[in-house]
Design a protein around this motif. Structure first.
Motif, PDB file in Angstrom:
ATOM      1  N   GLY A 185       0.819  -1.214   0.000  1.00  0.00           N
ATOM      2  CA  GLY A 185       0.000   0.000   0.000  1.00  0.00           C
ATOM      3  C   GLY A 185       0.847   1.255   0.000  1.00  0.00           C
ATOM      4  N   MET A 186       1.918   1.227   0.775  1.00  0.00           N
ATOM      5  CA  MET A 186       2.821   2.382   0.798  1.00  0.00           C
ATOM      6  C   MET A 186       3.473   2.572  -0.571  1.00  0.00           C
ATOM      7  SD  MET A 186       2.604   3.791   3.707  1.00  0.00           S
ATOM      8  CE  MET A 186       3.986   4.609   4.417  1.00  0.00           C
ATOM      9  N   ALA A 187       3.893   1.471  -1.195  1.00  0.00           N
ATOM     10  CA  ALA A 187       4.532   1.552  -2.513  1.00  0.00           C
ATOM     11  C   ALA A 187       3.555   2.066  -3.573  1.00  0.00           C
ATOM     12  CB  ALA A 187       5.084   0.186  -2.911  1.00  0.00           C
ATOM     13  N   ILE A 188       2.333   1.595  -3.520  1.00  0.00           N
ATOM     14  CA  ILE A 188       1.329   1.992  -4.506  1.00  0.00           C
ATOM     15  C   ILE A 188       0.892   3.438  -4.278  1.00  0.00           C
ATOM     16  CG2 ILE A 188      -1.050   1.614  -5.292  1.00  0.00           C
ATOM     17  CD1 ILE A 188      -0.579  -1.385  -4.519  1.00  0.00           C
ATOM     18  N   GLY A 189       0.662   3.801  -3.031  1.00  0.00           N
ATOM     19  CA  GLY A 189       0.062   5.098  -2.713  1.00  0.00           C
ATOM     20  C   GLY A 189       1.030   6.229  -2.502  1.00  0.00           C
ATOM     21  N   ARG A 190       2.311   5.939  -2.582  1.00  0.00           N
ATOM     22  CA  ARG A 190       3.338   6.952  -2.289  1.00  0.00           C
ATOM     23  C   ARG A 190       3.122   8.243  -3.070  1.00  0.00           C
ATOM     24  NH1 ARG A 190       8.220   4.238  -3.643  1.00  0.00           N
ATOM     25  NH2 ARG A 190       7.668   3.012  -1.834  1.00  0.00           N
ATOM     26  N   ARG A 191       2.774   8.138  -4.330  1.00  0.00           N
ATOM     27  CA  ARG A 191       2.655   9.328  -5.182  1.00  0.00           C
ATOM     28  C   ARG A 191       1.218   9.802  -5.352  1.00  0.00           C
ATOM     29  NH1 ARG A 191       6.501   6.090  -8.176  1.00  0.00           N
ATOM     30  NH2 ARG A 191       8.561   6.879  -7.695  1.00  0.00           N
ATOM     31  N   ARG A 192       0.281   9.071  -4.824  1.00  0.00           N
ATOM     32  CA  ARG A 192      -1.127   9.440  -5.013  1.00  0.00           C
ATOM     33  C   ARG A 192      -1.513  10.553  -4.053  1.00  0.00           C
ATOM     34  NH1 ARG A 192      -4.697   5.051  -7.584  1.00  0.00           N
ATOM     35  NH2 ARG A 192      -6.155   6.710  -7.218  1.00  0.00           N
ATOM     36  N   LYS A 193      -2.333  11.455  -4.544  1.00  0.00           N
ATOM     37  CA  LYS A 193      -2.773  12.589  -3.728  1.00  0.00           C
ATOM     38  C   LYS A 193      -4.294  12.678  -3.643  1.00  0.00           C
ATOM     39  CE  LYS A 193       1.438  14.066  -3.188  1.00  0.00           C
ATOM     40  NZ  LYS A 193       2.164  13.365  -2.172  1.00  0.00           N
ATOM     41  N   ASP A 194      -5.008  11.719  -4.241  1.00  0.00           N
ATOM     42  CA  ASP A 194      -6.469  11.780  -4.233  1.00  0.00           C
ATOM     43  C   ASP A 194      -7.011  11.464  -2.836  1.00  0.00           C
ATOM     44  OD1 ASP A 194      -5.337   9.238  -5.040  1.00  0.00           O
ATOM     45  OD2 ASP A 194      -7.383   8.493  -5.216  1.00  0.00           O
ATOM     46  N   ALA A 195      -8.249  11.843  -2.603  1.00  0.00           N
ATOM     47  CA  ALA A 195      -8.855  11.706  -1.269  1.00  0.00           C
ATOM     48  C   ALA A 195      -8.896  10.266  -0.763  1.00  0.00           C
ATOM     49  CB  ALA A 195     -10.257  12.321  -1.267  1.00  0.00           C
ATOM     50  N   PRO A 196      -9.299   9.269  -1.565  1.00  0.00           N
ATOM     51  CA  PRO A 196      -9.317   7.898  -1.029  1.00  0.00           C
ATOM     52  C   PRO A 196      -7.927   7.407  -0.625  1.00  0.00           C
ATOM     53  CG  PRO A 196     -10.611   8.007  -3.042  1.00  0.00           C
ATOM     54  CD  PRO A 196      -9.894   9.323  -2.904  1.00  0.00           C
ATOM     55  N   ALA A 197      -6.914   7.746  -1.409  1.00  0.00           N
ATOM     56  CA  ALA A 197      -5.547   7.330  -1.074  1.00  0.00           C
ATOM     57  C   ALA A 197      -5.082   7.996   0.218  1.00  0.00           C
ATOM     58  CB  ALA A 197      -4.595   7.659  -2.225  1.00  0.00           C
ATOM     59  N   ARG A 198      -5.371   9.286   0.351  1.00  0.00           N
ATOM     60  CA  ARG A 198      -4.985   9.996   1.589  1.00  0.00           C
ATOM     61  C   ARG A 198      -5.705   9.404   2.796  1.00  0.00           C
ATOM     62  NH1 ARG A 198      -6.003  14.652  -1.355  1.00  0.00           N
ATOM     63  NH2 ARG A 198      -7.668  15.203   0.086  1.00  0.00           N
ATOM     64  N   ALA A 199      -6.979   9.077   2.636  1.00  0.00           N
ATOM     65  CA  ALA A 199      -7.746   8.496   3.741  1.00  0.00           C
ATOM     66  C   ALA A 199      -7.164   7.151   4.157  1.00  0.00           C
ATOM     67  CB  ALA A 199      -9.218   8.348   3.344  1.00  0.00           C
ATOM     68  N   LYS A 200      -6.813   6.328   3.171  1.00  0.00           N
ATOM     69  CA  LYS A 200      -6.218   5.025   3.476  1.00  0.00           C
ATOM     70  C   LYS A 200      -4.893   5.196   4.215  1.00  0.00           C
ATOM     71  CE  LYS A 200      -6.247   1.678   0.592  1.00  0.00           C
ATOM     72  NZ  LYS A 200      -6.458   0.575  -0.309  1.00  0.00           N
ATOM     73  N   MET A 201      -4.090   6.158   3.758  1.00  0.00           N
ATOM     74  CA  MET A 201      -2.785   6.396   4.388  1.00  0.00           C
ATOM     75  C   MET A 201      -2.939   6.920   5.818  1.00  0.00           C
ATOM     76  SD  MET A 201      -0.470   5.469   2.296  1.00  0.00           S
ATOM     77  CE  MET A 201       0.954   6.170   1.567  1.00  0.00           C
ATOM     78  N   LYS A 202      -3.986   7.685   6.081  1.00  0.00           N
ATOM     79  CA  LYS A 202      -4.224   8.175   7.440  1.00  0.00           C
ATOM     80  C   LYS A 202      -4.669   7.055   8.373  1.00  0.00           C
ATOM     81  CE  LYS A 202      -5.407  12.989   6.529  1.00  0.00           C
ATOM     82  NZ  LYS A 202      -6.483  13.989   6.551  1.00  0.00           N
ATOM     83  N   ARG A 203      -5.463   6.110   7.859  1.00  0.00           N
ATOM     84  CA  ARG A 203      -5.964   5.023   8.705  1.00  0.00           C
ATOM     85  C   ARG A 203      -4.892   3.997   9.040  1.00  0.00           C
ATOM     86  NH1 ARG A 203     -10.995   5.937   5.721  1.00  0.00           N
ATOM     87  NH2 ARG A 203     -10.294   4.589   4.031  1.00  0.00           N
ATOM     88  N   MET A 204      -3.960   3.762   8.131  1.00  0.00           N
ATOM     89  CA  MET A 204      -3.004   2.677   8.322  1.00  0.00           C
ATOM     90  C   MET A 204      -2.187   2.763   9.617  1.00  0.00           C
ATOM     91  SD  MET A 204      -3.476   0.164   6.467  1.00  0.00           S
ATOM     92  CE  MET A 204      -2.094  -0.729   7.121  1.00  0.00           C
ATOM     93  N   PRO A 205      -1.667   3.925  10.008  1.00  0.00           N
ATOM     94  CA  PRO A 205      -0.917   3.958  11.272  1.00  0.00           C
ATOM     95  C   PRO A 205      -1.784   3.568  12.480  1.00  0.00           C
ATOM     96  CG  PRO A 205      -0.485   5.936   9.992  1.00  0.00           C
ATOM     97  CD  PRO A 205      -1.594   5.210   9.304  1.00  0.00           C
ATOM     98  N   PHE A 206      -3.061   3.936  12.452  1.00  0.00           N
ATOM     99  CA  PHE A 206      -3.951   3.573  13.560  1.00  0.00           C
ATOM    100  C   PHE A 206      -4.220   2.072  13.572  1.00  0.00           C
ATOM    101  CE2 PHE A 206      -4.968   8.083  12.868  1.00  0.00           C
ATOM    102  CZ  PHE A 206      -4.704   8.558  14.152  1.00  0.00           C
ATOM    103  N   ILE A 207      -4.412   1.495  12.395  1.00  0.00           N
ATOM    104  CA  ILE A 207      -4.635   0.050  12.295  1.00  0.00           C
ATOM    105  C   ILE A 207      -3.407  -0.689  12.820  1.00  0.00           C
ATOM    106  CG2 ILE A 207      -4.920  -1.865  10.669  1.00  0.00           C
ATOM    107  CD1 ILE A 207      -6.594   0.117   8.911  1.00  0.00           C
ATOM    108  N   ALA A 208      -2.233  -0.272  12.379  1.00  0.00           N
ATOM    109  CA  ALA A 208      -0.991  -0.926  12.801  1.00  0.00           C
ATOM    110  C   ALA A 208      -0.757  -0.769  14.304  1.00  0.00           C
ATOM    111  CB  ALA A 208       0.191  -0.367  12.015  1.00  0.00           C
ATOM    112  N   ALA A 209      -0.916   0.440  14.814  1.00  0.00           N
ATOM    113  CA  ALA A 209      -0.697   0.683  16.243  1.00  0.00           C
ATOM    114  C   ALA A 209      -1.689  -0.113  17.088  1.00  0.00           C
ATOM    115  CB  ALA A 209      -0.801   2.172  16.554  1.00  0.00           C
ATOM    116  N   ASN A 210      -2.938  -0.129  16.682  1.00  0.00           N
ATOM    117  CA  ASN A 210      -3.961  -0.884  17.401  1.00  0.00           C
ATOM    118  C   ASN A 210      -3.597  -2.370  17.424  1.00  0.00           C
ATOM    119  OD1 ASN A 210      -6.410  -1.344  18.737  1.00  0.00           O
ATOM    120  ND2 ASN A 210      -7.584  -1.387  16.851  1.00  0.00           N
ATOM    121  N   GLY A 211      -3.131  -2.874  16.299  1.00  0.00           N
ATOM    122  CA  GLY A 211      -2.749  -4.279  16.227  1.00  0.00           C
ATOM    123  C   GLY A 211      -1.542  -4.599  17.090  1.00  0.00           C
TER     124      GLY A 211
END
Length: 147
Positions: free
Chosen positions: A61-87
């Motif tokens: 996901g990081m590799a795919i979304g690194r250059r993306r700036k659209d809203a869904p990509a930004r939203a996914k990138m914001k959620r991932m640290p919370f998912i990882a930390a929670n896990g």
């Protein structure tokens, strides 16, 4: 190819967590103490599948979304640290704690509290991961409509 690996790993991780969560609820509601202990031990074994699936989903996901700036990509990138930390900070330690207590037959107040926290944290991760899957499907549909 990266998108297919990412999607497969993300859905696999989601389904594993959903299986853990559902098995926990069913064993708590319908099972015996032995069943609960068995579920808790199997959840720890399942970490050998979940952790690589999460790492692959996150890394791809990081590799795919690194250059993306659209809203869904930004939203996914914001959620991932919370998912990882929670896990890593809640769900994984809870799994070890609950397995140790359950295998010792110790279903005391601490077990109940940590079990409640685990179920809430698991539901939160399922929700956030589901939102990521939804956003990923939207992004893929947009990519296909442009091609």
């Amino acid at each position: 190819m990266k998108q297919k690996v990412h999607a497969a790993a993300g859905v696999t991780a989601f389904l594993i967590i959903l299986t853990f969560w559902t098995s926990t609820v069913l064993s708590e509601v319908l099972g015996t103490p032995e069943t609960i202990a068995l579920v808790k031990s199997r959840i720890l074994l399942g970490m050998f599948a979940l952790i690589p699936a999460m790492a692959i989903a996150g890394g791809s996901g990081m590799a795919i979304g690194r250059r993306r700036k659209d809203a869904p990509a930004r939203a996914k990138m914001k959620r991932m640290p919370f998912i990882a930390a929670n896990g890593l900070l809640v769900l994984l330690p809870a799994a070890f704690f609950l397995e140790a207590r359950a295998s010792a037959g110790n279903f005391d107040g601490a077990f109940i509290v940590v079990q409640g926290i685990e179920l809430l944290a698991g539901a939160l991760n399922l929700t956030m991961m589901g939102m990521n899957i939804r956003d990923g499907r939207r992004m893929a549909a947009r990519r296909k409509s442009r091609a």
